[in-house]
Scaffold this active site. Structure first.
Site, PDB file in Angstrom:
ATOM      1  CB  CYS A 247      24.636  30.020 -96.029  1.00 45.50           C
ATOM      2  SG  CYS A 247      23.678  31.007 -94.872  1.00 45.50           S
TER       3      CYS A 247
ATOM      4  CB  CYS B 246      25.222  31.611 -91.351  1.00 49.62           C
ATOM      5  SG  CYS B 246      25.165  29.828 -91.539  1.00 49.62           S
TER       6      CYS B 246
ATOM      7  CE  LYS C 124      24.176   1.388 -57.944  1.00 47.84           C
ATOM      8  NZ  LYS C 124      24.154   1.588 -59.368  1.00 47.84           N
TER       9      LYS C 124
ATOM     10  CE  LYS D 172      24.839   7.162 -58.197  1.00 46.87           C
ATOM     11  NZ  LYS D 172      24.660   6.322 -59.386  1.00 46.87           N
TER      12      LYS D 172
ATOM     13  CD  GLU E 190      28.456  -6.027 -52.926  1.00 47.26           C
ATOM     14  OE1 GLU E 190      28.556  -6.842 -53.842  1.00 47.26           O
ATOM     15  OE2 GLU E 190      27.689  -6.156 -51.942  1.00 47.26           O
TER      16      GLU E 190
ATOM     17  CB  CYS F 279      21.761  31.094 -90.065  1.00 45.32           C
ATOM     18  SG  CYS F 279      21.740  31.157 -91.857  1.00 45.32           S
TER      19      CYS F 279
ATOM     20  CG  ASP G 266      27.962   2.679 -64.528  1.00 48.03           C
ATOM     21  OD1 ASP G 266      26.759   2.327 -64.551  1.00 48.03           O
ATOM     22  OD2 ASP G 266      28.364   3.756 -64.995  1.00 48.03           O
TER      23      ASP G 266
ATOM     24  CE1 TYR H 203      24.003  -7.318 -58.080  1.00 48.55           C
ATOM     25  CE2 TYR H 203      25.995  -6.763 -59.272  1.00 48.55           C
ATOM     26  CZ  TYR H 203      24.622  -6.728 -59.156  1.00 48.55           C
ATOM     27  OH  TYR H 203      23.870  -6.111 -60.113  1.00 48.55           O
TER      28      TYR H 203
ATOM     29  CB  CYS I  90      21.482  28.210 -94.564  1.00 46.40           C
ATOM     30  SG  CYS I  90      22.735  27.626 -93.414  1.00 46.40           S
TER      31      CYS I  90
HETATM   32  S1  IVH Z   1      22.593  -5.441 -55.197  1.00 49.03           S
HETATM   33  C1  IVH Z   1      18.642  -6.483 -53.875  1.00 49.03           C
HETATM   34  N1  IVH Z   1      25.142  -5.029 -55.608  1.00 49.03           N
HETATM   35  O1  IVH Z   1      22.862  -1.453 -59.160  1.00 49.03           O
HETATM   36  C2  IVH Z   1      19.669  -5.562 -54.371  1.00 49.03           C
HETATM   37  N2  IVH Z   1      23.619  -4.136 -57.160  1.00 49.03           N
HETATM   38  O2  IVH Z   1      20.800   0.454 -58.396  1.00 49.03           O
HETATM   39  C3  IVH Z   1      20.018  -5.837 -55.756  1.00 49.03           C
HETATM   40  N3  IVH Z   1      24.672  -2.978 -59.027  1.00 49.03           N
HETATM   41  O3  IVH Z   1      20.187  -3.111 -60.651  1.00 49.03           O
HETATM   42  C4  IVH Z   1      21.202  -5.126 -56.229  1.00 49.03           C
HETATM   43  N4  IVH Z   1      26.750  -3.315 -58.407  1.00 49.03           N
HETATM   44  O4  IVH Z   1      22.494  -3.470 -61.619  1.00 49.03           O
HETATM   45  C5  IVH Z   1      23.906  -4.803 -56.040  1.00 49.03           C
HETATM   46  N5  IVH Z   1      27.424  -4.788 -55.875  1.00 49.03           N
HETATM   47  C6  IVH Z   1      26.201  -4.578 -56.301  1.00 49.03           C
HETATM   48  C7  IVH Z   1      25.940  -3.875 -57.483  1.00 49.03           C
HETATM   49  C8  IVH Z   1      24.633  -3.661 -57.875  1.00 49.03           C
HETATM   50  C9  IVH Z   1      25.956  -2.797 -59.327  1.00 49.03           C
HETATM   51  C10 IVH Z   1      23.556  -2.463 -59.833  1.00 49.03           C
HETATM   52  C11 IVH Z   1      22.515  -3.473 -60.218  1.00 49.03           C
HETATM   53  C12 IVH Z   1      21.201  -2.946 -59.729  1.00 49.03           C
HETATM   54  C13 IVH Z   1      21.526  -1.500 -59.544  1.00 49.03           C
HETATM   55  C14 IVH Z   1      20.657  -0.912 -58.468  1.00 49.03           C
END
Ligand code: IVH
Length: 735
Positions: free
Chosen positions: A433, A430, A127, A325, A125, A454, A129, A237, A460
């Site tokens: 000045c 500069c 991640k 990542k 799924e 400068c 931000d 999640y 200045c």
């Molecule tokens: S699971 C036990 N799922 O990533 C695991 N975290 O680097 C708990 N995050 O602090 C996290 N999307 O803020 C999980 N689909 C996702 C996520 C997710 C974003 C963030 C979360 C966590 C951080 C960890």
């Protein structure tokens, strides 16, 4: 920043360095977590943390109580009640390559080896931000919502979380556990972020860096109505404490969350093989730019809760999950012009102004070009420099932002360079000045400094205003209510030209009132123009009662007798940071004595004939003092300042009769009742000398648990060894 290799540090240098790193990292933590306004990139932050660790590994005795390596994340901010999470909120291990993912799966297979025909499944799924939050439901009713904080203790932001439409106040459907903490991510969409930025720009308000930081700031509002106006979103999640598993698998649990009224990621799938996981990673990556919110990778989790439990945790992270990542996002844009900014010490800092471009959800318009050599791509000897780039106005450049706050230029697209683009000519005067700007020769290396500076100093305006900002800043005089903004205002209005003028502001009250009023008017006008509304009840300037002003004048008066070390630091002499300022304060005791020795040193042919040899003060500092006190222009400024401000003499309370006076003491092992630096300061106050290593000259060793080679040397040499309690008794602090 030239950093000494860790291997070459002596123990006392390492201790100094660890102290500096602890303070610096704590400051960056605060900016990141509490102010949501980081000033360095993740990579730079990691480099600081790594250096801290490397030094600690070499000198395990020196690990500080406040070491960054002992903390995870940031402590909760003041102002919200603290919440201890019933089950800690964890972070995730990271994978950057397909191989890292394969290793993760292989580790799992090996762990479950005895169960060869076990059918391991995974979920994948996005991640998100944003910021994680934990929502506690009792009998289906939301009773408490908290931030992650340091993972163990967060902040109670229930009222703010309740304003988020994606978070149900009561659970729908049925079958939810009696108590369950639902966890997920609070985030802000790009559309909402841009709208907020536009609203703010219209009123000349704050600039917002990126959606993540803005979401964080929005959640930490004292007034939930502000949070509500930010239209934050939430994906569920995971979960923390619960009285019953939502379902036997991760995937089905999250589907239950959807039934109970939560938003869950539509991009979550269940997969069986690494190929399926990686394929899904690429699918998500393709959709990344059209999702409308920031994601920075894909999270894989073992699906079966039973297997999650068996595989368990390492420090702060589940073994059964990993975040894959995305590589840094890049974009192409053009360099429209190159501006030069002038800093406090006169450094000319080039900045490229770019055609605005969105990278990773953030509009980038400026990027630092570091220095003259960087822009040319080679140094003054014609040698190519690392990461240097021949950047010209009109060039097309590739820029990158790797989850980082600070964007950088990756390369110049030479094929697209306009025919008439010429190499950038770095100014030799500069821009503020007009004084000559020169490059100094580094005395140690004999090489030219990469920065051009400068030479105008206080004439200045740029240096003067930066110097004033520094004078009132936190480690310096720390005048409440007199921040950079007010300094700029007073400087531009001609009310404060040098530091002394700050202390006579009170005498110019009408002019100060006028400057503040004009700023208010200007801001109100902008706000009005933005909202299309006109103000009612406009009070005239004279009618306004600036209660704030009395407070400001009182805060200024309260600083008329600053501690000597703060005062020395506030002067902004080059190379004199807080630590060096403290050393000088201790050595010279009064400002008059420092000035006297400084001036004599400036006059002397060989500074060492006059300036005493002081531990921790080298030629760089001595030369900086020579320059400062040898400059007549500084005399007038200092005299005027000292007519207003009387720094307190630095008193060293040496009790002559102390049992340890005149002795050389070494501390080793862990101290339990005080930190190393406290112990050192206390010993020195009592007239002892504190050394970093044991030798025949050592009189006394104070050893705590974990003491190693030093203890052995001491015993071998027959030196007296005592423990912490005995030490405290001996110096009259024992209980
Ligand atoms: S699971 C036990 N799922 O990533 C695991 N975290 O680097 C708990 N995050 O602090 C996290 N999307 O803020 C999980 N689909 C996702 C996520 C997710 C974003 C963030 C979360 C966590 C951080 C960890």
């Amino acid at each position: 920043m030239s950093e000494r290799p860790v291997e070459s540090l002596s123990e006392s240098e390492a201790a100094e360095e660890l102290k500096r790193l602890a303070a610096e990292i704590a400051e960056h933590d605060r900016r990141y977590h509490t102010e949501d306004a980081p000033t360095i990139s993740d990579a730079e932050y990691d480099a600081l943390a790594r250096r801290n660790l490397a030094i600690e590994e070499r000198f395990p005795d020196l690990v500080r109580e406040d070491s960054p390596s002992r903390r995870v994340g940031a402590p909760p901010a003041e102002g919200f009640a603290k919440v201890r999470h019933a089950v800690p909120m964890l972070s995730l291990a990271k994978a950057y390559t397909d191989q890292d993912v394969a290793d993760f799966i292989e580790r799992g297979r090996r762990f479950f080896d005895r169960d060869r025909d076990l059918d391991i499944a995974f979920t994948a799924e996005p991640k998100i931000d944003g910021l994680s939050a934990s929502l506690r439901y009792e009998n289906g009713v939301l009773v408490q919502g908290a931030t992650r904080g340091d993972g163990a203790v967060g902040e109670d932001i229930t009222a703010n979380l309740k304003t988020i439409a994606d978070i149900p106040k009561t659970l729908k459907g049925s079958g939810w556990p009696e108590v369950i903490e639902i966890r997920g991510e609070v985030y802000m969409t790009y559309a909402e972020f841009e709208a907020l930025k536009a609203r703010s720009a219209a009123i000349g308000g704050l600039d917002y860096v990126n959606p993540r930081n803005t979401a964080a700031g929005s959640l930490r509002q004292k007034d939930p109505a502000v949070t509500a106006s930010r239209n934050l979103k939430f994906f569920a999640y995971a979960w923390g404490y619960t009285t019953a598993d939502p379902a036997p698998t991760q995937y089905d649990s999250v589907q239950r969350f959807a039934e109970w009224g939560f938003k869950v990621s539509p991009l979550m799938v269940r997969a069986k093989s690494i190929d399926e996981l990686i394929a899904h990673y690429h699918r998500i990556e393709e959709q990344r730019s059209s999702l409308g919110y920031d994601i920075d990778g894909v999270v894989y989790k073992i699906d079966q809760l039973e297997l999650q439990r068996r595989w368990g945790f390492v420090t702060g992270e589940p073994r059964w999950a990993v975040a894959h990542k995305f590589p840094a996002e890049q974009a192409m844009t053009t360099v429209q012009k190159i501006d030069i900014q002038v800093g406090r010490t006169g450094t000319l800092a080039p900045v490229a102004r770019l055609a605005p471009v969105t990278v990773g959800g953030v509009v980038v318009e400026n990027v630092t070009l570091h220095n003259e050599d960087y822009i040319k791509g080679f140094d003054s000897n014609g040698q190519p420099i690392r990461d240097g780039i021949d950047v010209r106005i009109g060039d097309t450049v590739v820029i990158q932002r790797a989850g980082d706050v600070i964007p950088q230029i990756v390369s110049v697209v030479i094929d697209m360079r306009p025919a008439d683009a010429v190499p950038y000519e770095f100014p030799h005067t500069c821009p503020v000045c007009g004084s000559p700007a020169t490059r100094e020769i580094n005395e140690k290396t004999g090489k030219e400094d990469s920065r051009r500076r400068c030479t105008g100093e206080l004439i200045c305006a740029a240096q003067a205003v930066e110097g004033l900002r520094h004078f009132v800043s936190r480690g310096a005089l720390d005048i409440e209510g007199l921040g950079a903004e007010n300094i700029d205002l007073f400087f531009n209005a001609g009310l404060v030209k040098t530091a002394a003028d700050i202390f006579t502001l009170k005498d110019r009250r009408p002019a100060v009132t006028k400057a503040l009023a004009e700023r208010r008017e200007e801001q109100a006008r902008l706000r009005e123009a933005a909202s299309g509304k006109t103000r009612k009840n406009v009070r005239s300037v004279e009618e306004r009662n600036y209660e704030g002003l009395d407070k400001l004048f009182a805060a200024i008066d309260a600083r008329r007798e600053p501690e000597l070390d703060r005062f020395i630091f506030a002067l902004g002499i080059r190379h004199i940071g807080e630590t060096t300022a403290a050393v000088l304060a201790r050595q010279f005791s009064t400002i008059e004595e420092l000035i006297r020795v400084g001036k004599e040193t400036a006059k002397a042919e060989d500074p060492h004939d006059v300036f005493p040899s002081i531990n921790g003060i080298g030629d760089t500092v001595i030369n900086a003092l020579r320059d400062f006190f040898g400059n007549e222009r500084n005399d007038a400024v200092l005299d005027a300042l000292l007519a207003q401000v009387h720094p307190k003499p630095y008193v060293v309370e040496i009790s002559a009769g102390s049992e340890v006076s005149g002795k050389t003491v070494v501390f080793t092992g862990t101290l339990e009742k005080m930190t190393r630096s406290e112990a050192k300061a206390m010993a020195e106050r009592l007239g002892a000398k504190v050394a970093g290593s044991v030798s025949a000259k050592t009189d006394l060793v104070v050893a705590g648990p974990g003491a190693g080679s030093k203890l052995k040397t001491a015993t071998d040499l027959g030196i007296e060894v005592i423990d912490e309690d005995t030490w405290l008794q001996r110096i009259g602090r024992g209980g």
